[in-house]
Design a protein around this motif. Structure first.
Motif, mmCIF file in Angstrom:
data_model
loop_
_atom_site.group_PDB
_atom_site.id
_atom_site.type_symbol
_atom_site.label_atom_id
_atom_site.label_comp_id
_atom_site.label_asym_id
_atom_site.label_seq_id
_atom_site.Cartn_x
_atom_site.Cartn_y
_atom_site.Cartn_z
ATOM 1 N N SER A 204 -21.685 -21.849 4.702
ATOM 2 C CA SER A 204 -21.787 -20.385 4.704
ATOM 3 C C SER A 204 -20.959 -19.769 5.826
ATOM 4 O O SER A 204 -20.413 -18.672 5.680
ATOM 5 N N GLY A 205 -20.856 -20.482 6.961
ATOM 6 C CA GLY A 205 -20.197 -19.906 8.126
ATOM 7 C C GLY A 205 -18.751 -20.292 8.309
ATOM 8 O O GLY A 205 -18.130 -19.919 9.315
ATOM 9 N N ILE A 206 -18.174 -21.035 7.347
ATOM 10 C CA ILE A 206 -16.803 -21.520 7.518
ATOM 11 C C ILE A 206 -15.798 -20.379 7.575
ATOM 12 O O ILE A 206 -14.713 -20.516 8.143
ATOM 13 N N LEU A 207 -16.154 -19.219 6.989
ATOM 14 C CA LEU A 207 -15.248 -18.064 7.025
ATOM 15 C C LEU A 207 -15.634 -17.063 8.110
ATOM 16 O O LEU A 207 -15.106 -15.957 8.160
ATOM 17 N N SER A 208 -16.533 -17.458 9.015
ATOM 18 C CA SER A 208 -16.969 -16.563 10.092
ATOM 19 C C SER A 208 -16.156 -16.812 11.362
ATOM 20 O O SER A 208 -15.261 -17.664 11.390
ATOM 21 N N ARG A 209 -16.508 -16.101 12.428
ATOM 22 C CA ARG A 209 -15.814 -16.280 13.698
ATOM 23 C C ARG A 209 -16.099 -17.641 14.326
ATOM 24 O O ARG A 209 -15.336 -18.111 15.177
ATOM 25 N N ASP A 210 -17.194 -18.273 13.902
ATOM 26 C CA ASP A 210 -17.543 -19.593 14.434
ATOM 27 C C ASP A 210 -17.014 -20.718 13.541
ATOM 28 O O ASP A 210 -17.579 -21.810 13.501
ATOM 29 N N TRP A 211 -15.922 -20.446 12.853
ATOM 30 C CA TRP A 211 -15.432 -21.398 11.866
ATOM 31 C C TRP A 211 -15.067 -22.754 12.481
ATOM 32 O O TRP A 211 -15.212 -23.799 11.831
ATOM 33 N N LYS A 212 -14.619 -22.772 13.749
ATOM 34 C CA LYS A 212 -14.239 -24.040 14.371
ATOM 35 C C LYS A 212 -15.437 -24.971 14.510
ATOM 36 O O LYS A 212 -15.331 -26.179 14.274
ATOM 37 N N LYS A 213 -16.588 -24.398 14.889
ATOM 38 C CA LYS A 213 -17.795 -25.210 15.032
ATOM 39 C C LYS A 213 -18.215 -25.776 13.675
ATOM 40 O O LYS A 213 -18.546 -26.965 13.560
ATOM 41 N N HIS A 214 -18.175 -24.923 12.663
ATOM 42 C CA HIS A 214 -18.576 -25.365 11.329
ATOM 43 C C HIS A 214 -17.578 -26.366 10.754
ATOM 44 O O HIS A 214 -17.964 -27.301 10.046
ATOM 45 N N LEU A 215 -16.301 -26.166 11.067
ATOM 46 C CA LEU A 215 -15.284 -27.108 10.595
ATOM 47 C C LEU A 215 -15.504 -28.484 11.215
ATOM 48 O O LEU A 215 -15.298 -29.507 10.556
ATOM 49 N N GLY A 216 -15.951 -28.495 12.473
ATOM 50 C CA GLY A 216 -16.238 -29.758 13.139
ATOM 51 C C GLY A 216 -17.363 -30.532 12.480
ATOM 52 O O GLY A 216 -17.428 -31.767 12.583
ATOM 53 N N PHE A 217 -18.254 -29.821 11.798
ATOM 54 C CA PHE A 217 -19.331 -30.468 11.048
ATOM 55 C C PHE A 217 -18.844 -30.891 9.660
ATOM 56 O O PHE A 217 -19.129 -32.007 9.200
ATOM 57 N N LEU A 218 -18.098 -30.008 8.988
ATOM 58 C CA LEU A 218 -17.739 -30.218 7.586
ATOM 59 C C LEU A 218 -16.581 -31.187 7.396
ATOM 60 O O LEU A 218 -16.566 -31.939 6.411
ATOM 61 N N LEU A 219 -15.605 -31.166 8.303
ATOM 62 C CA LEU A 219 -14.411 -31.988 8.103
ATOM 63 C C LEU A 219 -14.733 -33.484 8.050
ATOM 64 O O LEU A 219 -14.320 -34.178 7.106
#
Length: 276
Positions: A41-56
């Motif tokens: 849900s948050g991958i397109l938010s300002r915290d995308w780097k944190k979420h990318l670190g989880f999803l990648l």
């Protein structure tokens, strides 16, 4: 980067190859379901780097499993179907005690919640009697089938996030499963890309909806999830083996699935707090 998510993604990728087994259920077993929804849900938010670190790393693990094990899964389902399915039956049933603790059923569930469990369980179980679409696997793209494959990927990914509903089973019902498995086995990049694009769009849309429902209708959602998981057992149940050896092997694989679910389920996983 949360690199340990590679092995979690690998496990989710294995189950995503099998019709009837939900990647969402495995995310619950691994204790990352809430994090998964929040990250998508948050991958397109300002915290995308944190979420990318989880999803990648998670996506990397899923991709490795799908590309490396699609032929193995095909072989197991064709040649050792019942023991393989009994393993996943055990895995799915094994998550129910964990879900019961998460929902605190004795405290939070009323008659309506149990009725919802039964209704959704019966509804999903009834799909086991639907004959999947019988279609020839697609190997080359054109305008019409590209749109169909994109929409099928979208539908499959929306199911993927709901515990109990298998994205692969949705693809099977839509007549796209053989195309997807064939594309993965033979590295048909154009078809993988089209279905994958549908999956990504579906994940972005459905994650927000599921997160909202879990936040605002927590107990109702847990009842729905338990009902869907119970219904999925009917879908993947392969029947009673016909000989003693097969029965013994199936019992062992069933118990192995139970043990894996218990070992991976995390009772310390954060509960979603809300009212239902």
């Amino acid at each position: 980067m949360q690199w340990r998510n590679i092995y979690r993604g690998f496990i989710m990728g294995i189950t995503d190859l099998i019709p009837g087994v939900s990647g969402g259920t495995i995310a619950f077993i691994l204790g990352i379901y809430d994090q998964l929804l929040a990250a998508i849900s948050g991958i397109l938010s300002r915290d995308w780097k944190k979420h990318l670190g989880f999803l990648l790393p998670l996506g990397l693990g899923i991709g490795i499993a799908m590309l490396s094990l699609s032929k193995v899964i095909e072989y197991l389902l064709e040649n050792h179907h019942q023991p393989t399915q009994f393993f996943f039956v055990g895995l799915i049933i094994g998550v129910l005690p964990f879900l019961s603790r998460q929902a605190d059923i004795k405290k939070n569930f009323k008659a309506g919640h149990f009725i919802l469990i039964v209704l959704l369980g019966l509804l999903l179980a009834s799909t086991a009697f639907i004959k999947p679409a019988d279609t020839t696997p697609i190997t080359e793209l054109n305008g019409a089938n590209a749109i169909g494959l994109f929409l099928a990927g979208w539908a499959g990914s929306m199911a993927m996030l709901l515990p109990g509903i298998s994205g692969s089973f949705i693809l099977l019902l839509l007549g796209v499963y053989s195309t997807a498995i064939g594309a993965l086995s033979n590295l048909n990049i154009p078809i993988i890309a089209v279905i994958g694009a549908g999956v990504i769009v579906g994940l972005l849309v459905s994650s927000k909806a599921i997160s909202y429902l879990l936040t605002h209708y927590t107990h109702i959602m847990y009842a729905a999830i338990i009902g869907l998981i119970l219904g999925s057992v009917v879908i993947i149940f392969p029947g009673i083996p016909s000989d003693t050896l097969s029965i013994a092997i199936s019992i062992m694989t069933f118990l192995a699935g139970l043990v894996v679910a218990v070992l991976f389920s995390s009772p310390r996983k954060r509960k979603t707090s809300s009212t239902s």
